[in-house]
Scaffold this motif. Structure first.
Motif, PDB file in Angstrom:
ATOM      1  N   PHE A  64       0.901  -1.272  -0.029  1.00 24.18           N
ATOM      2  CA  PHE A  64      -0.072   0.134   0.329  1.00 24.18           C
ATOM      3  C   PHE A  64       1.044   1.542  -0.130  1.00 24.18           C
ATOM      4  O   PHE A  64      -0.054   1.908  -0.864  1.00 24.18           O
ATOM      5  CB  PHE A  64      -1.186  -0.197   1.159  1.00 24.18           C
ATOM      6  N   TRP A  65       1.907   0.859   0.893  1.00 23.20           N
ATOM      7  CA  TRP A  65       2.739   2.541   1.225  1.00 23.20           C
ATOM      8  C   TRP A  65       3.859   3.055  -0.389  1.00 23.20           C
ATOM      9  O   TRP A  65       3.240   4.060  -0.715  1.00 23.20           O
ATOM     10  CB  TRP A  65       3.351   2.833   2.219  1.00 23.20           C
ATOM     11  N   TYR A  66       3.968   2.120  -0.888  1.00 25.94           N
ATOM     12  CA  TYR A  66       4.989   2.113  -2.241  1.00 25.94           C
ATOM     13  C   TYR A  66       3.964   3.216  -3.629  1.00 25.94           C
ATOM     14  O   TYR A  66       4.798   3.187  -3.884  1.00 25.94           O
ATOM     15  CB  TYR A  66       6.469   0.731  -2.388  1.00 25.94           C
ATOM     16  N   ASN A  67       3.404   1.991  -3.254  1.00 25.68           N
ATOM     17  CA  ASN A  67       2.291   2.156  -3.966  1.00 25.68           C
ATOM     18  C   ASN A  67       1.349   3.863  -4.246  1.00 25.68           C
ATOM     19  O   ASN A  67       1.392   4.146  -4.624  1.00 25.68           O
ATOM     20  CB  ASN A  67       0.740   1.305  -4.610  1.00 25.68           C
ATOM     21  N   LEU A  68       0.817   3.705  -2.699  1.00 25.62           N
ATOM     22  CA  LEU A  68       0.348   5.235  -2.341  1.00 25.62           C
ATOM     23  C   LEU A  68       1.769   6.151  -2.759  1.00 25.62           C
ATOM     24  O   LEU A  68       0.976   7.303  -3.603  1.00 25.62           O
ATOM     25  CB  LEU A  68       0.372   5.011  -1.632  1.00 25.62           C
ATOM     26  N   PHE A  69       2.900   5.695  -2.555  1.00 22.37           N
ATOM     27  CA  PHE A  69       3.893   6.806  -2.849  1.00 22.37           C
ATOM     28  C   PHE A  69       3.526   7.287  -4.436  1.00 22.37           C
ATOM     29  O   PHE A  69       4.267   8.835  -4.295  1.00 22.37           O
ATOM     30  CB  PHE A  69       4.940   6.758  -2.311  1.00 22.37           C
ATOM     31  N   TYR A  70       3.859   5.996  -5.003  1.00 20.47           N
ATOM     32  CA  TYR A  70       4.113   6.420  -6.699  1.00 20.47           C
ATOM     33  C   TYR A  70       2.518   7.208  -6.979  1.00 20.47           C
ATOM     34  O   TYR A  70       2.795   8.167  -8.308  1.00 20.47           O
ATOM     35  CB  TYR A  70       4.000   5.283  -7.028  1.00 20.47           C
ATOM     36  N   LEU A  71       1.010   7.037  -6.845  1.00 23.40           N
ATOM     37  CA  LEU A  71       0.231   7.797  -7.293  1.00 23.40           C
ATOM     38  C   LEU A  71       0.557   9.409  -6.548  1.00 23.40           C
ATOM     39  O   LEU A  71       0.224   9.939  -6.919  1.00 23.40           O
ATOM     40  CB  LEU A  71      -0.655   7.051  -6.000  1.00 23.40           C
ATOM     41  N   MET A  72       0.740   9.930  -4.966  1.00 22.56           N
ATOM     42  CA  MET A  72       1.476  11.297  -4.706  1.00 22.56           C
ATOM     43  C   MET A  72       2.139  11.711  -5.934  1.00 22.56           C
ATOM     44  O   MET A  72       2.306  13.170  -6.362  1.00 22.56           O
ATOM     45  CB  MET A  72       1.367  11.128  -3.235  1.00 22.56           C
ATOM     46  N   VAL A  73       3.606  10.600  -6.671  1.00 26.03           N
ATOM     47  CA  VAL A  73       3.850  11.773  -7.510  1.00 26.03           C
ATOM     48  C   VAL A  73       3.524  11.971  -8.767  1.00 26.03           C
ATOM     49  O   VAL A  73       3.331  13.219  -9.033  1.00 26.03           O
ATOM     50  CB  VAL A  73       5.579  10.466  -7.337  1.00 26.03           C
ATOM     51  N   GLY A  74       2.737  11.064  -9.073  1.00 25.12           N
ATOM     52  CA  GLY A  74       1.478  11.654 -10.390  1.00 25.12           C
ATOM     53  C   GLY A  74       0.768  12.443  -9.557  1.00 25.12           C
ATOM     54  O   GLY A  74       0.667  13.348 -11.014  1.00 25.12           O
ATOM     55  N   LEU A  75       0.015  12.919  -8.156  1.00 23.82           N
ATOM     56  CA  LEU A  75      -1.103  14.287  -8.154  1.00 23.82           C
ATOM     57  C   LEU A  75       0.660  14.816  -8.655  1.00 23.82           C
ATOM     58  O   LEU A  75      -0.047  15.841  -8.760  1.00 23.82           O
ATOM     59  CB  LEU A  75      -1.644  13.942  -7.531  1.00 23.82           C
ATOM     60  N   ALA A  76       1.151  15.090  -7.379  1.00 24.47           N
ATOM     61  CA  ALA A  76       2.175  15.604  -7.471  1.00 24.47           C
ATOM     62  C   ALA A  76       2.527  16.622  -8.766  1.00 24.47           C
ATOM     63  O   ALA A  76       2.618  18.388  -9.775  1.00 24.47           O
ATOM     64  CB  ALA A  76       3.775  15.750  -6.636  1.00 24.47           C
ATOM     65  N   ASN A  77       2.575  15.789  -9.967  1.00 21.90           N
ATOM     66  CA  ASN A  77       3.187  16.035 -11.203  1.00 21.90           C
ATOM     67  C   ASN A  77       2.123  16.886 -12.566  1.00 21.90           C
ATOM     68  O   ASN A  77       2.131  17.995 -12.672  1.00 21.90           O
ATOM     69  CB  ASN A  77       3.187  14.694 -11.765  1.00 21.90           C
ATOM     70  N   ILE A  78       0.601  16.751 -11.360  1.00 27.47           N
ATOM     71  CA  ILE A  78      -0.810  17.323 -12.023  1.00 27.47           C
ATOM     72  C   ILE A  78      -0.436  18.903 -11.939  1.00 27.47           C
ATOM     73  O   ILE A  78      -0.868  19.810 -11.801  1.00 27.47           O
ATOM     74  CB  ILE A  78      -2.014  16.629 -11.454  1.00 27.47           C
ATOM     75  N   ILE A  79      -0.133  18.950 -10.240  1.00 30.15           N
ATOM     76  CA  ILE A  79      -0.237  19.862  -9.252  1.00 30.15           C
ATOM     77  C   ILE A  79       0.851  20.507 -10.345  1.00 30.15           C
ATOM     78  O   ILE A  79       1.100  21.810  -9.838  1.00 30.15           O
ATOM     79  CB  ILE A  79      -0.412  19.673  -8.459  1.00 30.15           C
ATOM     80  N   ALA A  80       1.995  20.386 -10.411  1.00 34.95           N
ATOM     81  CA  ALA A  80       2.928  20.943 -10.624  1.00 34.95           C
ATOM     82  C   ALA A  80       2.457  21.612 -12.052  1.00 34.95           C
ATOM     83  O   ALA A  80       2.959  22.215 -12.428  1.00 34.95           O
ATOM     84  CB  ALA A  80       4.208  20.563 -10.681  1.00 34.95           C
ATOM     85  N   VAL A  81       2.426  20.797 -12.980  1.00 37.20           N
ATOM     86  CA  VAL A  81       1.320  21.351 -14.377  1.00 37.20           C
ATOM     87  C   VAL A  81       0.459  22.624 -14.487  1.00 37.20           C
ATOM     88  O   VAL A  81       0.777  23.341 -14.730  1.00 37.20           O
ATOM     89  CB  VAL A  81       1.303  20.196 -15.130  1.00 37.20           C
ATOM     90  N   ASN A  82      -0.026  22.494 -13.402  1.00 39.52           N
ATOM     91  CA  ASN A  82      -0.931  23.935 -12.869  1.00 39.52           C
ATOM     92  C   ASN A  82      -0.510  25.464 -12.280  1.00 39.52           C
ATOM     93  O   ASN A  82      -0.674  25.847 -12.657  1.00 39.52           O
ATOM     94  CB  ASN A  82      -2.285  22.882 -11.808  1.00 39.52           C
ATOM     95  N   ILE A  83       0.697  25.274 -11.545  1.00 37.43           N
ATOM     96  CA  ILE A  83       1.249  25.595 -11.400  1.00 37.43           C
ATOM     97  C   ILE A  83       2.212  26.697 -12.264  1.00 37.43           C
ATOM     98  O   ILE A  83       2.330  27.170 -12.258  1.00 37.43           O
ATOM     99  CB  ILE A  83       2.063  25.613  -9.518  1.00 37.43           C
ATOM    100  N   TYR A  84       3.046  25.705 -13.036  1.00 38.99           N
ATOM    101  CA  TYR A  84       3.802  25.769 -14.512  1.00 38.99           C
ATOM    102  C   TYR A  84       2.963  27.169 -14.736  1.00 38.99           C
ATOM    103  O   TYR A  84       3.547  28.167 -15.494  1.00 38.99           O
ATOM    104  CB  TYR A  84       4.420  24.499 -14.886  1.00 38.99           C
ATOM    105  N   PHE A  85       1.761  26.169 -15.360  1.00 41.25           N
ATOM    106  CA  PHE A  85       0.677  27.816 -16.240  1.00 41.25           C
ATOM    107  C   PHE A  85       0.240  28.574 -15.224  1.00 41.25           C
ATOM    108  O   PHE A  85       0.189  30.263 -16.186  1.00 41.25           O
ATOM    109  CB  PHE A  85      -0.836  26.785 -16.430  1.00 41.25           C
ATOM    110  N   ALA A  86       0.407  28.985 -13.908  1.00 41.44           N
ATOM    111  CA  ALA A  86      -0.288  29.842 -13.717  1.00 41.44           C
ATOM    112  C   ALA A  86       0.925  30.918 -13.395  1.00 41.44           C
ATOM    113  O   ALA A  86       0.941  32.145 -13.515  1.00 41.44           O
ATOM    114  CB  ALA A  86      -0.468  29.739 -11.523  1.00 41.44           C
ATOM    115  N   VAL A  87       2.236  29.927 -12.836  1.00 36.69           N
ATOM    116  CA  VAL A  87       3.298  31.380 -12.649  1.00 36.69           C
ATOM    117  C   VAL A  87       4.636  31.147 -13.750  1.00 36.69           C
ATOM    118  O   VAL A  87       4.752  32.719 -14.329  1.00 36.69           O
ATOM    119  CB  VAL A  87       4.178  30.281 -11.349  1.00 36.69           C
ATOM    120  N   SER A  88       4.818  30.597 -14.621  1.00 31.21           N
ATOM    121  CA  SER A  88       5.762  30.526 -15.065  1.00 31.21           C
ATOM    122  C   SER A  88       5.369  30.916 -16.339  1.00 31.21           C
ATOM    123  O   SER A  88       5.783  31.486 -17.077  1.00 31.21           O
ATOM    124  CB  SER A  88       6.846  28.977 -15.415  1.00 31.21           C
TER     125      SER A  88
END
Length: 160
Positions: A64-88
């Motif tokens: 559960f924990w290492y699969n959840l970590f991989y999911l959190m990395v994917g979600l962090a990338n989606i949020i990062a793209v959102n921040i990239y659009f807003a800031v950069s």
């Protein structure tokens, strides 16, 4: 009963989604970004192939924990793209659309699956609670899509 590998499958799909969307918006991203996301998705699918051998070695909590970590990395990338659009890129409208069309639904779906996994592991309440939560999630998702495509609501909010 849900297996924890569902989170790795969901994360791999999120990386494929990011690869496709960054490819469609290629003028706003560096050329290598879609390929990086494709490589992350292939690593996730490779992880699923290899993890069949570890079903008996690791207990469900460790998986559960290492699969959840991989999911959190994917979600962090989606949020990062959102921040990239807003800031950069300083494209506020595109950041808002990305937030409503991609970020919010993926966070909602991921939260739903994580909650269901924990809920089914504990199995303390009636299963109808899950159905109510699913209906509320779909209602919120439907309202967000309606708001996204409604011109009058966008104008009232000052987004157009």
């Amino acid at each position: 009963m849900l297996l924890p590998e569902l989170f790795a499958l969901l994360a791999s799909d999120l990386f494929l989604l990011l690869s496709l969307l960054t490819c469609l918006l290629e003028e706003r991203f560096p050329k290598a970004i879609p390929y990086v996301y494709q490589a992350a998705a292939v690593m996730g699918f490779g992880h699923l192939m290899v993890s069949k051998m570890f079903l008996t070695v690791f207990d469900a909590e460790m998986r559960f924990w290492y699969n959840l970590f991989y999911l959190m990395v994917g979600l962090a990338n989606i949020i990062a793209v959102n921040i990239y659009f807003a800031v950069s890129q300083k494209t506020w409208f595109l950041a808002r659309v990305w937030s409503l069309a991609v970020t919010f639904p993926t966070l909602l779906i991921s939260t739903f699956f994580i909650y269901n996994y924990g809920y089914l592991q504990a199995a303390t309440g009636p299963i109808s609670t899950l159905q109510i939560i699913l209906m509320i999630s779909f209602a919120v998702l439907g309202v967000s899509v309606f708001v996204l495509f409604s011109q009058k609501i966008l104008e009232k909010l000052g987004w157009r």
